[in-house]
Design a protein around this motif. Structure first.
Motif, PDB file in Angstrom:
ATOM      1  N   ALA A  54       0.811  -1.216   0.000  1.00 54.83           N
ATOM      2  CA  ALA A  54       0.000   0.000   0.000  1.00 54.83           C
ATOM      3  C   ALA A  54       0.843   1.263   0.000  1.00 54.83           C
ATOM      4  O   ALA A  54       0.423   2.295  -0.536  1.00 54.83           O
ATOM      5  N   ALA A  72      -7.199   5.812  -1.399  1.00 56.15           N
ATOM      6  CA  ALA A  72      -7.643   4.417  -1.326  1.00 56.15           C
ATOM      7  C   ALA A  72      -8.387   3.990  -2.578  1.00 56.15           C
ATOM      8  O   ALA A  72      -8.310   2.828  -2.983  1.00 56.15           O
ATOM      9  N   LYS A 101      -9.240   0.473   3.066  1.00 54.92           N
ATOM     10  CA  LYS A 101      -9.034   1.784   3.687  1.00 54.92           C
ATOM     11  C   LYS A 101      -8.113   1.672   4.896  1.00 54.92           C
ATOM     12  O   LYS A 101      -7.282   2.557   5.137  1.00 54.92           O
ATOM     13  N   VAL A 160      -4.532   1.454   3.683  1.00 50.48           N
ATOM     14  CA  VAL A 160      -4.078   2.741   3.155  1.00 50.48           C
ATOM     15  C   VAL A 160      -3.819   3.718   4.295  1.00 50.48           C
ATOM     16  O   VAL A 160      -2.814   4.446   4.291  1.00 50.48           O
TER      17      VAL A 160
END
Length: 333
Positions: free
Chosen positions: A178, A200, A207, A210
């Motif tokens: 990420a 995201a 989420k 991220v």
């Protein structure tokens, strides 16, 4: 414009785009195109697995590229970006094939629903007859009839100097995860700062992942954070990142919302490929086209493609649909 003419135009333009992009990523292809954007590897893989059903050579060369470059590809992200059962079946079949030629625990394909076998399977390629020679077991397990082929061994590793390959350069620096995707978005997006939600949407991770990635990058002092109300907005200092990467700040590749755009185009390709659409009246075909645009409209708008609200009534909507499709195609140039 007839549906057959639109189908031809879409197919030709999308295949040309795919060959041009993969030629920059390391697939054996003639391409003089040098884009200023950073391509999204997993979004491009999913897109090509669908449109490659109209070009067996492209399909097989991308599988070959995956064998050579599997360490640079996020299997988790590929699965995260698979938006529907059609995406998932193609992705898992491809992963199963790559695992056969480059065994890795992370490449193990998920089992297909309903098991494997000839019953209920369909030809993978739309442009060729049902294969009569030995079938590929990885694709058969996911409902596709595909000839069993070996890797061509033609692919190379991505050239890190090309802007299109920026994602791979960041993955070599930050790892496949990420953090690399968040930085790719932040360095290329045309905005002074963006929220974690915006990051995201293109990063292709949850989420939570991220947020954790952004927090770790902030802790490392390589992100600037602005708090507006209760909302954090993030910015990657481009001058500092450019200096680290040995380029000028204005040479950083542009960001495109590839997951949204390429998903919408996959849906359009599948819709046009459905032979049932050819049998409908003009009115019913336009009505079905309207339904499709209503479904993919959010993705197109997020990717910056203009979509007409409402449009003309009845069969006249078909021309609005053609305009929307062409606007999506134009986003690739």
């Amino acid at each position: 414009m007839s549906i057959s003419a639109l189908r031809t135009e879409v197919g030709e333009r999308l295949l040309a785009f795919a060959w041009d992009e993969w030629g920059q990523l390391g697939v054996l292809a003639r391409s003089d195109r040098r884009d200023r954007w950073a391509i999204d590897p997993e979004a491009l893989v999913l897109f090509t697995l669908e449109i490659g059903r109209d070009d067996p050579r492209l399909f097989d060369e991308v599988l070959d590229w995956l064998v050579v470059n599997e360490r640079l590809v996020s299997v988790q992200r590929l699965r995260n970006l698979a938006a529907d059962d059609a995406d998932r079946a193609l992705a898992e079949a491809a992963l199963g094939w790559v695992a056969r030629w480059r065994p890795r625990a992370r490449l193990t394909a998920k089992a297909a629903n309903g098991g494997s076998g000839l019953d209920g399977s369909e030809p993978l390629f739309r442009t060729t007859r049902v294969p009569t020679r030995q079938l590929d077991e990885a694709f058969l397990a996911h409902g596709f009839l595909k000839p069993d082929v070996e890797p061509s061994r033609n692919s190379q590793r991505p050239d890190p100097a090309l802007p299109a390959n920026f994602a791979f350069r960041l993955r070599n620096l930050l790892g496949v995860g990420a953090r690399a995707e968040a930085i790719r978005v932040l360095l290329g997006v045309d905005a002074p700062n963006v929220t974690a939600q915006v990051v995201a949407a293109s990063a292709g991770y949850s989420k939570r992942n991220v947020h954790e990635a952004l927090a770790s990058l902030q802790a490392a002092g390589v992100l600037d954070v602005l708090v507006v109300g209760n909302e954090q907005r993030f910015r990657a200092p481009r001058e500092r990142w450019a200096a680290l990467l040995g380029i000028e700040a204005d040479e950083l590749p542009h960001h495109r919302d590839w997951p949204a755009l390429l998903h919408a185009l996959r849906r359009i390709v599948r819709w046009l490929a459905d032979p049932q659409e050819d049998e409908l009246s003009d009115y019913m075909r336009a009505s079905r086209a309207r339904e499709l645009v209503e479904e993919i409209g959010p993705d197109l708008r997020f990717a910056g493609v203009f979509v007409t609200d409402g449009g003309r009534p009845g069969a006249e909507y078909w021309e609005d649909f053609v305009g929307t499709v062409r606007a999506a195609l134009d986003a690739l140039t």
